[in-house]
Each structure stands twice: as structure tokens, then as C-alpha cells.
Design a protein around this motif. Sequence first.
Motif, PDB file in Angstrom:
ATOM      1  N   TYR A 114      26.275  36.497  -0.267  1.00 17.51           N
ATOM      2  CA  TYR A 114      27.226  37.101   0.690  1.00 17.51           C
ATOM      3  C   TYR A 114      27.266  38.712   0.519  1.00 17.51           C
ATOM      4  N   ASP A 115      26.571  39.441  -0.480  1.00 15.88           N
ATOM      5  CA  ASP A 115      26.691  40.584  -0.543  1.00 15.88           C
ATOM      6  C   ASP A 115      25.321  41.172   0.197  1.00 15.88           C
ATOM      7  N   ASN A 174      35.763  37.635   0.203  1.00 15.16           N
ATOM      8  CA  ASN A 174      34.197  37.184   0.230  1.00 15.16           C
ATOM      9  C   ASN A 174      34.282  35.992  -0.788  1.00 15.16           C
TER      10      ASN A 174
END
Length: 395
Positions: free
Chosen positions: A66-67, A80
Motif C-alpha cells: 500500500y505505501d 489504508n
Amino acid sequence: MGSTYRLADVAAIAGVGSTAFGRFPQRGPIGLAVEALKQALADATLTRDDVDGLVIHMGNPVGIDYDQFAAMTGLRTTFNVQLWTHGRWIGAALEQAAAAVALGLARCVAVVCAAKFSVLSQLGGAEDVEASREGGGSHGEAPHIGLMAPGSGAAMSARIYLERYGVTETDLAAVAIAARQAARRNPAAWRTEPLDVDTYLASRYIIAPLRVHDFAQVTDGACAVLVMRREEALDRTPAPVTIRATQSLPAGPDEFIFGRGGLGRGQEPMSAHRPAPRDLEIYARAGVDRKEIDALYTYDAFSPLVWFTLERFGFCGEGEAAAFCVGGGIAMDGPLPVNTNGGLLAEGHVAGWNSVVEMVRQIRGACGERQLSRAENLQWATAFGDSFVLSARAR
């Protein structure tokens, strides 16, 4: 249960996008995921700046974390979630996104799954740490009894089913054939060559009784789904599809990911099967009768999972799903079409998100030659027990 009821009709899918499905040696999961997200944003007439939530289904090495994805795409997200690399998380991922917009944690959540399966040198077996971990692996492997690869648990469940209900391997062919017939109407599908019973029976075993045609396609690809509050999606996007209700997957000693309850696999007792009240709650939550479901979509990584899903959710009685499939019940023109895109067995393996994209497009009437004559209420449901219902109706 109360929180799940409050999700009913609150959220909608505002846009969807998908890449081609195949094996792309020169493409990485980042590029695939970006392409799918761009398509979803264009479909919803939104921009990158509208997205403030992100749910990643599959992370590195099959997908992207995700990051990394947020940094590389310029997304600025305050909600998130990243889920485990296994197909069972579709219902949970969509439920997380719907809950986030319902609770005001985000206004627009991008649910993204990039699957670069061709990078895996081995899935299962002695070299796969996941497969050989204490207690068994994530795909039903059980090294202590010699089950070392994905599909082993599905094969054992299928063998129990065949012997318990007097079903034959010829009957199992109907599932793979139906998937291939649907895929032949789908320009995006990877496997479209004809398949009949003789060809199926002549094909090699992977893990008996499952043959090569009973296994999902090992492909690369990506899908993206944008989730918003329904009222805002109706105001801002051209063709939102309502999330009528969601139901995440259960766990416990009576659950096994590749077989419905009662088959006696793993810790399950061998017992008669009836749909559990919990499984059937999805229809009350969605405000629809099971008879109002126009088509069913499911995680068909292995063909017998279609049988188990049909029986888990009460579309067929115990031991009756095989005959239902042989009789054309899941065909495009049957009483309950299943995976009208070809599913994982024939279109491609993006953990099933390609079927979610298909559901949205069917409800919109945008599927061309494979368009259903009626696509008002479509259900995602799996042998694992997760489910959701999508509808064009705004009640």
C-alpha cells in the motif's frame, strides 16, 4: 450483526477498471495496478485527488504494498488496509471499503488487486515457507499427511464429495466446460479454446481427481474498484452500482477454505449438510430473496469450489450441485449463470476481482455478447462463506 445491517445500501461501486489477463514478462505489478486504477477513475469520472482511502488485496511479491503504491501514484490516503496474499479476502476487502465510507473514514476508497503470479518460482512444496509452516499452509497444504501444494485440500474435498454422493469425474467436467463456454464470449478471457468432456477426461491430473482444467489460470493482471457513499456516487459518477449488503468470511474448527461444511476435512466433523443460518443472512441483509439472484459469481480457483458454494448458500441441496451443473444449471442460459466472464478457470486469476468487475458491467448492461437478459441482483459468494450482493436498484 447490527453494523453489517447499517452497511446495506449505504455504499456503492462508483468505478471499475481492469487490465488484460495473461503472462507479461516485461510488466511489473506496479504498472498493472496503475493501469487498472486509471481505468477505474476514468470510468467514474473522478481524479486521483478524489481518492483518500486504499485497500490493497495482494502485497509484495505477487502484488504491491500500500505505501509503495500510494507514493508512486501520488495518492494521499488517510485510510489504508492491506490484506493477505490469498483470494479469500474479496468479501472482506469490499466490506472494509464500504465500512470506511459509511463511517466517514474516507470518501472514496480504491480497492486494488495486482496479481503477478508469473513471478512465483514455486507455490507449495518444500521450498515454500508458507506451505510448510507449522499447522499447514495457507492454501490447504498439510505437510504432515503429504499434501504439499495448492489444490491438495480442494482435491481431497472433491474426492470425499465424489465418494459420498456417488458423483463421477465426468460430472466434474461440467464446471470447467461452463467456464470455458462463458469465456468464449469474452474478448478479455485468456483461455477460450473449446473444451468438451472427452478433452477434459483425456487431460492430465494435477492432483487426482482434479485435472489441469480444474485449476485456475496462472496469469498476471490487475483490477481496481472505487467505493463511495451511495448518495455521493449518485451525484458525482455516471453509473454507480449499489452494494446491497456484505458478509465477511467466518473461521473456526468447522471451516476449511476449500470445502463446505460437513465433508470431514481437517477438523470438520463428517456430517449432513444444511446451509448455516449465518450463511443465509446475506439475503435478509440485502433485502432480496435467493430466488431473485440473477447470477452467481464465485472464487473458482479449483472447479469443485463451485459445487461447494452452490450448496453452502442453498442454491442446491446436499450432494445435488454436481447434477445441477451437468444439467446446465450454471451455464450462461441456465437458471443460475455462474462467472459469466469465465472466472478464474478461464478468464484469468486476479483473485476473483475480475468477476467483481464483471458484476458491475453486467448490472450496467455493458457486456456485449455475454450480457445477461436480466442482471438486477448479482451475488458474490464463496465456499469460504463470504458474500455480497450488488444491484442497480436504489432503495
